[in-house]
Design a protein around this motif. Structure first.
Motif, PDB file in Angstrom:
ATOM      1  N   UNK A   1      -0.996  14.282   3.446  1.00 11.92           N
ATOM      2  CA  UNK A   1       0.214  14.890   2.881  1.00 11.92           C
ATOM      3  C   UNK A   1       1.476  14.073   3.160  1.00 11.92           C
ATOM      4  N   UNK A   2       1.287  12.915   3.828  1.00 17.87           N
ATOM      5  CA  UNK A   2       2.443  12.077   4.153  1.00 17.87           C
ATOM      6  C   UNK A   2       3.305  12.646   5.257  1.00 17.87           C
ATOM      7  N   UNK A   3       2.704  13.457   6.153  1.00 18.90           N
ATOM      8  CA  UNK A   3       3.475  14.112   7.204  1.00 18.90           C
ATOM      9  C   UNK A   3       3.177  13.594   8.611  1.00 18.90           C
ATOM     10  N   UNK A   4       2.236  12.671   8.763  1.00 19.06           N
ATOM     11  CA  UNK A   4       1.925  12.132  10.091  1.00 19.06           C
ATOM     12  C   UNK A   4       2.896  11.002  10.443  1.00 19.06           C
ATOM     13  N   UNK A   5       3.267  10.230   9.446  1.00 17.68           N
ATOM     14  CA  UNK A   5       4.253   9.154   9.603  1.00 17.68           C
ATOM     15  C   UNK A   5       5.466   9.480   8.743  1.00 17.68           C
ATOM     16  N   UNK A   6       6.655   9.243   9.265  1.00 17.21           N
ATOM     17  CA  UNK A   6       7.874   9.437   8.472  1.00 17.21           C
ATOM     18  C   UNK A   6       7.943   8.416   7.346  1.00 17.21           C
ATOM     19  N   UNK A   7       7.349   7.251   7.606  1.00 17.71           N
ATOM     20  CA  UNK A   7       7.251   6.185   6.605  1.00 17.71           C
ATOM     21  C   UNK A   7       6.150   5.228   7.047  1.00 17.71           C
ATOM     22  N   UNK A   8       5.670   4.425   6.144  1.00 28.00           N
ATOM     23  CA  UNK A   8       4.667   3.412   6.480  1.00 28.00           C
ATOM     24  C   UNK A   8       5.344   2.358   7.346  1.00 28.00           C
ATOM     25  N   UNK A   9       4.696   1.950   8.442  1.00 23.12           N
ATOM     26  CA  UNK A   9       5.316   0.909   9.282  1.00 23.12           C
ATOM     27  C   UNK A   9       5.643  -0.333   8.467  1.00 23.12           C
TER      28      UNK A   9
END
Length: 183
Positions: free
Chosen positions: A172-180
């Protein structure tokens, strides 16, 4: 459900991986033996001592700023010609789930193997470096056989989250605020 899910992006930059590998291979004193809470003995698994994580301090600081849940970093080290028997990590606590990324060796890195039961002869799944970094379920029976004459080690970010929750958050795109974003 497979006990691992590929992230699909780099967790650490290659420059940080090279620093860690070089440092550990030069300074074995950075490694401390892990005493199994089940076996109450050393089982061939070691960890990098926390005080040496300064060599990747900028990367850890950055990861802490973009990962949405608290994590504990580990460098897990398996001695040459050592089998880490099937096990699950502690039933509750910081090591329910981890993101794992292979560091060393670059060739013939032993996969993490997963079983449904202790009686099984062949593993149900194998996690190879090509699928890393990956979210890994530490509550599923897993182990490693390092068949090489050199150590095997990886970077891990351990979470106090059930595996299914970590995977769902990632999807859901909620584990990382953005891709490193690494240079």
């Amino acid at each position: 459900m497979r006990p691992f899910t590929s992230l699909g992006f780099a967790l650490l930059p290659e420059s940080a991986k090279k620093r860690v590998v070089s440092y550990i291979l030069r300074r074995h004193d950075t490694i401390e033996q892990h005493i199994s809470s089940v076996e109450k003995a050393y089982n061939g698994l070691s960890r990098m001592k926390p005080e040496f994580f300064g060599i990747i301090a900028p990367e850890l600081t950055y990861l802490r700023s973009i990962v949405t849940v608290p994590f504990l970093p580990y460098i897990m080290y398996i001695e040459p010609n050592t089998a880490l028997d099937r096990h699950v990590d502690g039933p509750k606590g910081a090591r329910q789930t981890a993101i794992i990324d292979a560091l060393y060796p670059k060739v013939d890195y032993a996969p993490t193997t997963f079983w449904d039961t202790r009686e099984q002869l062949e593993p149900s799944y194998c996690l190879y470096p090509a699928e890393m970094p990956a979210i890994m379920d530490l509550q599923t029976l897993h182990g490693v056989t390092n068949h090489l004459d050199i150590p095997r080690f990886n970077f891990q970010m351990a979470f106090d989250l059930p595996y299914s929750t970590a995977v769902e958050m990632h999807q859901q795109g909620k584990l990382f605020r953005r891709v490193p974003a690494w240079p």
